[in-house]
Design a protein around this motif. Sequence first.
Motif, mmCIF file in Angstrom:
data_model
loop_
_atom_site.group_PDB
_atom_site.id
_atom_site.type_symbol
_atom_site.label_atom_id
_atom_site.label_comp_id
_atom_site.label_asym_id
_atom_site.label_seq_id
_atom_site.Cartn_x
_atom_site.Cartn_y
_atom_site.Cartn_z
ATOM 1 N N GLY A 263 49.270 -3.501 -22.890
ATOM 2 C CA GLY A 263 49.212 -3.381 -24.344
ATOM 3 C C GLY A 263 48.039 -2.581 -24.838
ATOM 4 O O GLY A 263 47.857 -1.406 -24.476
ATOM 5 N N LEU A 264 47.195 -3.214 -25.633
ATOM 6 C CA LEU A 264 46.084 -2.515 -26.286
ATOM 7 C C LEU A 264 45.019 -2.041 -25.299
ATOM 8 O O LEU A 264 44.206 -1.184 -25.635
ATOM 9 C CB LEU A 264 45.452 -3.421 -27.348
ATOM 10 C CG LEU A 264 46.357 -3.710 -28.561
ATOM 11 C CD1 LEU A 264 45.776 -4.830 -29.411
ATOM 12 C CD2 LEU A 264 46.537 -2.451 -29.408
ATOM 13 N N LYS A 265 45.031 -2.571 -24.090
ATOM 14 C CA LYS A 265 44.077 -2.098 -23.069
ATOM 15 C C LYS A 265 44.378 -0.655 -22.657
ATOM 16 O O LYS A 265 43.547 -0.001 -22.020
ATOM 17 C CB LYS A 265 44.110 -3.014 -21.844
ATOM 18 C CG LYS A 265 43.636 -4.432 -22.113
ATOM 19 C CD LYS A 265 43.633 -5.254 -20.838
ATOM 20 C CE LYS A 265 43.339 -6.729 -21.118
ATOM 21 N NZ LYS A 265 42.016 -6.958 -21.675
ATOM 22 N N ALA A 266 45.568 -0.163 -23.025
ATOM 23 C CA ALA A 266 45.931 1.222 -22.695
ATOM 24 C C ALA A 266 45.052 2.229 -23.420
ATOM 25 O O ALA A 266 44.897 3.368 -22.966
ATOM 26 C CB ALA A 266 47.397 1.476 -23.044
ATOM 27 N N ILE A 267 44.467 1.833 -24.554
ATOM 28 C CA ILE A 267 43.678 2.777 -25.362
ATOM 29 C C ILE A 267 42.523 3.367 -24.557
ATOM 30 O O ILE A 267 42.329 4.590 -24.516
ATOM 31 C CB ILE A 267 43.157 2.085 -26.642
ATOM 32 C CG1 ILE A 267 44.329 1.818 -27.592
ATOM 33 C CG2 ILE A 267 42.087 2.937 -27.325
ATOM 34 C CD1 ILE A 267 43.959 1.046 -28.841
ATOM 35 N N VAL A 268 41.737 2.515 -23.906
ATOM 36 C CA VAL A 268 40.605 3.007 -23.107
ATOM 37 C C VAL A 268 41.109 3.864 -21.946
ATOM 38 O O VAL A 268 40.506 4.886 -21.599
ATOM 39 C CB VAL A 268 39.762 1.826 -22.587
ATOM 40 C CG1 VAL A 268 38.683 2.309 -21.617
ATOM 41 C CG2 VAL A 268 39.121 1.077 -23.747
ATOM 42 N N SER A 269 42.239 3.466 -21.367
ATOM 43 C CA SER A 269 42.814 4.243 -20.261
ATOM 44 C C SER A 269 43.180 5.642 -20.714
ATOM 45 O O SER A 269 42.926 6.630 -20.000
ATOM 46 C CB SER A 269 44.065 3.520 -19.717
ATOM 47 O OG SER A 269 43.773 2.195 -19.351
ATOM 48 N N TRP A 270 43.790 5.762 -21.909
ATOM 49 C CA TRP A 270 44.150 7.080 -22.453
ATOM 50 C C TRP A 270 42.896 7.923 -22.706
ATOM 51 O O TRP A 270 42.854 9.104 -22.345
ATOM 52 C CB TRP A 270 44.919 6.923 -23.757
ATOM 53 C CG TRP A 270 46.350 6.521 -23.631
ATOM 54 C CD1 TRP A 270 46.965 5.437 -24.194
ATOM 55 C CD2 TRP A 270 47.382 7.212 -22.904
ATOM 56 N NE1 TRP A 270 48.293 5.401 -23.854
ATOM 57 C CE2 TRP A 270 48.584 6.471 -23.069
ATOM 58 C CE3 TRP A 270 47.409 8.356 -22.117
ATOM 59 C CZ2 TRP A 270 49.792 6.866 -22.487
ATOM 60 C CZ3 TRP A 270 48.604 8.744 -21.528
ATOM 61 C CH2 TRP A 270 49.776 8.012 -21.717
ATOM 62 N N VAL A 271 41.891 7.327 -23.310
ATOM 63 C CA VAL A 271 40.664 8.076 -23.618
ATOM 64 C C VAL A 271 40.031 8.608 -22.334
ATOM 65 O O VAL A 271 39.595 9.768 -22.267
ATOM 66 C CB VAL A 271 39.663 7.191 -24.397
ATOM 67 C CG1 VAL A 271 38.314 7.892 -24.535
ATOM 68 C CG2 VAL A 271 40.218 6.845 -25.781
ATOM 69 N N LEU A 272 39.996 7.781 -21.297
ATOM 70 C CA LEU A 272 39.413 8.206 -20.019
ATOM 71 C C LEU A 272 40.185 9.369 -19.403
ATOM 72 O O LEU A 272 39.592 10.346 -18.948
ATOM 73 C CB LEU A 272 39.380 7.027 -19.040
ATOM 74 C CG LEU A 272 38.326 5.947 -19.296
ATOM 75 C CD1 LEU A 272 38.517 4.776 -18.350
ATOM 76 C CD2 LEU A 272 36.918 6.520 -19.146
ATOM 77 N N ILE A 273 41.503 9.275 -19.404
ATOM 78 C CA ILE A 273 42.312 10.326 -18.768
ATOM 79 C C ILE A 273 42.208 11.634 -19.528
ATOM 80 O O ILE A 273 42.191 12.718 -18.936
ATOM 81 C CB ILE A 273 43.793 9.880 -18.620
ATOM 82 C CG1 ILE A 273 44.494 10.691 -17.517
ATOM 83 C CG2 ILE A 273 44.560 10.034 -19.904
ATOM 84 C CD1 ILE A 273 44.132 10.298 -16.142
ATOM 85 N N PHE A 274 42.090 11.560 -20.848
ATOM 86 C CA PHE A 274 41.929 12.788 -21.626
ATOM 87 C C PHE A 274 40.579 13.431 -21.341
ATOM 88 O O PHE A 274 40.482 14.653 -21.183
ATOM 89 C CB PHE A 274 42.044 12.490 -23.132
ATOM 90 C CG PHE A 274 43.427 12.066 -23.557
ATOM 91 C CD1 PHE A 274 44.553 12.704 -23.071
ATOM 92 C CD2 PHE A 274 43.606 11.015 -24.444
ATOM 93 C CE1 PHE A 274 45.826 12.321 -23.448
ATOM 94 C CE2 PHE A 274 44.880 10.613 -24.835
ATOM 95 C CZ PHE A 274 45.992 11.271 -24.337
ATOM 96 N N ALA A 275 39.528 12.621 -21.265
ATOM 97 C CA ALA A 275 38.172 13.153 -21.103
ATOM 98 C C ALA A 275 37.940 13.745 -19.714
ATOM 99 O O ALA A 275 37.391 14.850 -19.590
ATOM 100 C CB ALA A 275 37.148 12.055 -21.387
ATOM 101 N N ILE A 276 38.360 13.032 -18.657
ATOM 102 C CA ILE A 276 37.996 13.469 -17.306
ATOM 103 C C ILE A 276 39.044 14.360 -16.658
ATOM 104 O O ILE A 276 38.783 14.974 -15.625
ATOM 105 C CB ILE A 276 37.711 12.263 -16.383
ATOM 106 C CG1 ILE A 276 39.001 11.466 -16.118
ATOM 107 C CG2 ILE A 276 36.622 11.382 -16.960
ATOM 108 C CD1 ILE A 276 38.836 10.353 -15.096
ATOM 109 N N TYR A 277 40.232 14.447 -17.270
ATOM 110 C CA TYR A 277 41.305 15.198 -16.610
ATOM 111 C C TYR A 277 41.997 16.204 -17.525
ATOM 112 O O TYR A 277 42.071 17.390 -17.208
ATOM 113 C CB TYR A 277 42.346 14.208 -16.069
ATOM 114 C CG TYR A 277 43.498 14.850 -15.329
ATOM 115 C CD1 TYR A 277 43.328 15.340 -14.040
ATOM 116 C CD2 TYR A 277 44.760 14.954 -15.910
ATOM 117 C CE1 TYR A 277 44.391 15.925 -13.344
ATOM 118 C CE2 TYR A 277 45.828 15.529 -15.223
ATOM 119 C CZ TYR A 277 45.636 16.011 -13.952
ATOM 120 O OH TYR A 277 46.667 16.594 -13.274
#
Length: 467
Positions: free
Chosen positions: A36-50
């Motif tokens: 659920g809402l824990k996906a937000i941090v995952s999305w931010v990380l993938i956008f920044a590092i990849y």
Amino acid sequence: MKSNDKKILWYSLAFMAFSAVWGFGNVINGFSEYNGLKAIVSWVLIFAIYFVPYSLMVGEMGSAFKHAGGGVSSWIQETIGPRMAYMAGWTYWVVHMPYISQKPSGALIAGSWAVFRDNRVSSMNTMLMQFLCLVIFIVAIYASSKGIGVLKKMGTLAGTAMFVMSLLFILMMLAAPAITGASLTKIDWSVKTFMPTFDAKFFLNLSILVFAVGGCEKISPYVNKMKNPAKDFAKGMIALAVMVTVCAILGTVALGMMFDSNNIPADLMTNGAYYAFQKLGEYYKVGDLFVVLYALTNLISQLSVLILSIDAPLRMLLDSADETYIPKAMLKQNKNGTYVNGMKLVFVIVAILIVVPAFGISSVDVLVRWLVKLNSVCMPLRYLWVFVAYVALKKAGDKFSSEYYFVKNRTLGMALGGWCFIFTAFACILGIYSEDTFQLVLNIITPFILIGLGLIMPAIARRTNKK
């Protein structure tokens, strides 16, 4: 080319890339697999590092190889050589096979929701479902061989409508409490609600995030049509990253207002988008209007993408095929310009991918989730060639000039290209894992067989082309 043709502004490029890269299904998949809402941090990380370095590398290669029309395979041709260029082209084509096998089920689910407006498709027998998918696929193969253009135009309109409806959903959902007074799921805004647990599940699902943000190499031809490529491309890609990040965050929050992050429906990947639009209709007191509109739009979009995905990648592979690596028989065309034997190969591969899972997967919801997972393992394999090309470009030093540079330092550029390659490969390898033995076996053998066919094709060409 006239000078006034080179007038794409940075924000125009950002919007073009946004519609090509992002979709509402990505939000659903992230919400489902990242608690659920824990996906937000995952999305931010993938956008920044990849995603940001990936898109900026694409810009530099698009600028360096401005006259190369074949995309990634052309970049490999220029930097490494024809054999690797062939493998890049083959990989780009063959990873579309699992993608094509997924589209008929997407069309069936959309059609079921358009007619019945409920989740009854989840209880369908998988044997029956895959048989119907095979029928839809056969019809799509026939339509593609006839060069039908009407559905392709409808698909463009449907794709645009899907994109607009996805954005409208986010806006209308966030506004729903103020406008409709609807009673929604309460969100706990503490850190623990949003901070993911970096456990095995987090890393095993990385391929879904990589799959979601890939594909920006499609916009590389537009780099040199910009008003000021050296500055504006980077601005456009940063704007794209911000837009996608905002949509991922707001879309996830919107879903969090509908679904409890601690009790996510097991069929969210199958029916989540339809549940969302159905609930939105309830909040705004318009009944099933939104869900029917979305289902019909998605039905047309799925069918048209199916036909396009059969035809377009095959043409990219064979239109400029090197007969050193491709058998001449593959180049046979009918009166409509369709590659007849190429279509037969597509039919055999995809038919197997449609039929075989039905013998080991008994639930539609499990089948849909497996198809997403299989695509997240196979489709990013084509991104690997983007990073191989970038490393080769930087290694070549000053041999190739560009109007736009992601980084000018040779060593740093090679390191960044290597990082993105390793990260993609890492995500794909981990994505193979499944607790179900049948799914695990399919996840392992599918990419190996698909890529392996490309390795034996030149041997077939050597033997048959002489005849």
